[in-house]
Design a protein around this motif. Sequence first.
Motif, mmCIF file in Angstrom:
data_model
loop_
_atom_site.group_PDB
_atom_site.id
_atom_site.type_symbol
_atom_site.label_atom_id
_atom_site.label_comp_id
_atom_site.label_asym_id
_atom_site.label_seq_id
_atom_site.Cartn_x
_atom_site.Cartn_y
_atom_site.Cartn_z
ATOM 1 N N MET A 20 6.710 5.077 0.239
ATOM 2 C CA MET A 20 7.549 5.229 -0.941
ATOM 3 C C MET A 20 7.604 3.931 -1.744
ATOM 4 O O MET A 20 7.531 3.934 -2.982
ATOM 5 N N THR A 21 7.703 2.812 -1.043
ATOM 6 C CA THR A 21 7.736 1.515 -1.719
ATOM 7 C C THR A 21 6.409 1.218 -2.381
ATOM 8 O O THR A 21 6.373 0.585 -3.448
ATOM 9 N N SER A 22 5.319 1.662 -1.775
ATOM 10 C CA SER A 22 4.002 1.473 -2.401
ATOM 11 C C SER A 22 3.969 2.131 -3.771
ATOM 12 O O SER A 22 3.382 1.595 -4.718
ATOM 13 N N GLY A 23 4.610 3.292 -3.882
ATOM 14 C CA GLY A 23 4.681 3.966 -5.173
ATOM 15 C C GLY A 23 5.593 3.249 -6.141
ATOM 16 O O GLY A 23 5.273 3.097 -7.322
ATOM 17 N N SER A 24 6.744 2.768 -5.654
ATOM 18 C CA SER A 24 7.707 2.127 -6.549
ATOM 19 C C SER A 24 7.197 0.793 -7.084
ATOM 20 O O SER A 24 7.561 0.386 -8.185
ATOM 21 N N VAL A 25 6.347 0.092 -6.313
ATOM 22 C CA VAL A 25 5.782 -1.179 -6.792
ATOM 23 C C VAL A 25 4.407 -0.978 -7.419
ATOM 24 O O VAL A 25 3.724 -1.948 -7.762
ATOM 25 N N SER A 26 3.989 0.301 -7.542
ATOM 26 C CA SER A 26 2.712 0.660 -8.175
ATOM 27 C C SER A 26 1.514 0.008 -7.495
ATOM 28 O O SER A 26 0.640 -0.574 -8.150
ATOM 29 N N LEU A 27 1.467 0.101 -6.160
ATOM 30 C CA LEU A 27 0.286 -0.351 -5.430
ATOM 31 C C LEU A 27 -0.902 0.496 -5.869
ATOM 32 O O LEU A 27 -0.774 1.703 -6.073
ATOM 33 N N ALA A 28 -2.055 -0.129 -6.063
ATOM 34 C CA ALA A 28 -3.246 0.587 -6.529
ATOM 35 C C ALA A 28 -3.513 1.808 -5.647
ATOM 36 O O ALA A 28 -3.534 1.707 -4.419
ATOM 37 N N LEU A 29 -3.712 2.966 -6.278
ATOM 38 C CA LEU A 29 -3.838 4.223 -5.547
ATOM 39 C C LEU A 29 -5.033 4.213 -4.599
ATOM 40 O O LEU A 29 -4.948 4.713 -3.473
ATOM 41 N N GLY A 30 -6.152 3.643 -5.040
ATOM 42 C CA GLY A 30 -7.324 3.590 -4.176
ATOM 43 C C GLY A 30 -7.063 2.789 -2.910
ATOM 44 O O GLY A 30 -7.444 3.200 -1.803
ATOM 45 N N ARG A 31 -6.402 1.659 -3.067
ATOM 46 C CA ARG A 31 -6.069 0.820 -1.913
ATOM 47 C C ARG A 31 -5.067 1.542 -1.014
ATOM 48 O O ARG A 31 -5.170 1.493 0.212
ATOM 49 N N PHE A 32 -4.114 2.219 -1.645
ATOM 50 C CA PHE A 32 -3.112 2.972 -0.875
ATOM 51 C C PHE A 32 -3.782 4.062 -0.043
ATOM 52 O O PHE A 32 -3.486 4.222 1.140
ATOM 53 N N GLN A 33 -4.690 4.812 -0.644
ATOM 54 C CA GLN A 33 -5.349 5.910 0.060
ATOM 55 C C GLN A 33 -6.190 5.398 1.224
ATOM 56 O O GLN A 33 -6.261 6.046 2.279
ATOM 57 N N LEU B 162 5.026 -5.533 1.920
ATOM 58 C CA LEU B 162 3.935 -5.192 1.000
ATOM 59 C C LEU B 162 3.574 -6.377 0.111
ATOM 60 O O LEU B 162 2.397 -6.634 -0.155
ATOM 61 N N LEU B 163 4.579 -7.095 -0.341
ATOM 62 C CA LEU B 163 4.328 -8.263 -1.194
ATOM 63 C C LEU B 163 3.612 -9.358 -0.410
ATOM 64 O O LEU B 163 2.812 -10.114 -0.967
ATOM 65 N N ARG B 164 3.898 -9.432 0.877
ATOM 66 C CA ARG B 164 3.306 -10.494 1.696
ATOM 67 C C ARG B 164 1.962 -10.106 2.297
ATOM 68 O O ARG B 164 1.029 -10.903 2.312
ATOM 69 N N TYR B 165 1.859 -8.869 2.800
ATOM 70 C CA TYR B 165 0.656 -8.467 3.535
ATOM 71 C C TYR B 165 -0.182 -7.405 2.823
ATOM 72 O O TYR B 165 -1.289 -7.100 3.268
ATOM 73 N N GLY B 166 0.330 -6.836 1.761
ATOM 74 C CA GLY B 166 -0.426 -5.821 1.041
ATOM 75 C C GLY B 166 -0.535 -4.528 1.825
ATOM 76 O O GLY B 166 0.390 -4.118 2.520
ATOM 77 N N GLY B 167 -1.693 -3.889 1.738
ATOM 78 C CA GLY B 167 -1.897 -2.589 2.357
ATOM 79 C C GLY B 167 -1.777 -2.576 3.861
ATOM 80 O O GLY B 167 -1.525 -1.521 4.456
#
Length: 225
Positions: free
Chosen positions: A125-138, A102-107
């Motif tokens: 789960m890691t997206s949530g723990s590192v607070s990835l932007a919700l819009g990008r996650f969705q 996630l840190l290297r490639y993002g979404g």
Amino acid sequence: MAEGTTMLDHLMPLLSSPWLYLIVFAAVAIDGFAPVMPSEAVVIGLGALSAAGSPNLVALATAVTAGGMVGDRISYLLGRKAGCRVTNGRLAVAKEKAEQALLRYGGVAILVGRFLPYGRTATTMTSGSVSLALGRFQLFTALASATWAAYAIGLGRLGGAAFADSPLLGAVSGMVLGMILAGMHTIVAKRREVGKKRRATAQPAACEPARFEAPDRELVTAGQR
């Protein structure tokens, strides 16, 4: 053949029932945050049976995609609240790799992780723990869910087409093909991991002499002065 036909006849009421799509939706959703449900085998099998007309292909794909998105969202929320507590087991190893990805490639890691063992739960789960932007996650979880639905149902349809006279045999062949692909990917992933560990082990040895050269030079210079 007669036994297979009889079994299929018993399954037909469920295959043509609207409840089937709710069951599929729930199975795929639960598999997103508690990877104990064999959702892939279920979807592949139903994909093979859909070649005979039931279940409805569009409704099945919709249920799988929607279930994937809901399960991913729950996993994301769990990651924000308790992601740091996952410290052992295969999921913890997958979570560590997911964080690096996630840190290297993002979404994009969410899309790729959907096809890896434990990758779906780990990346969401890691997206949530590192607070990835919700819009990008969705956005990426929607793409991942739709792509995975097409993949799993497609495998089933491939088996169903190969064994058109025996839908149940087609379902089994689709599951076996999925297991073979997953096994091949696991072997490739392990080889890459071994290669990285070997490079990481060799690297410090090459750097050790340089680490001590600078202090030695400084001492010599100080003695001359």
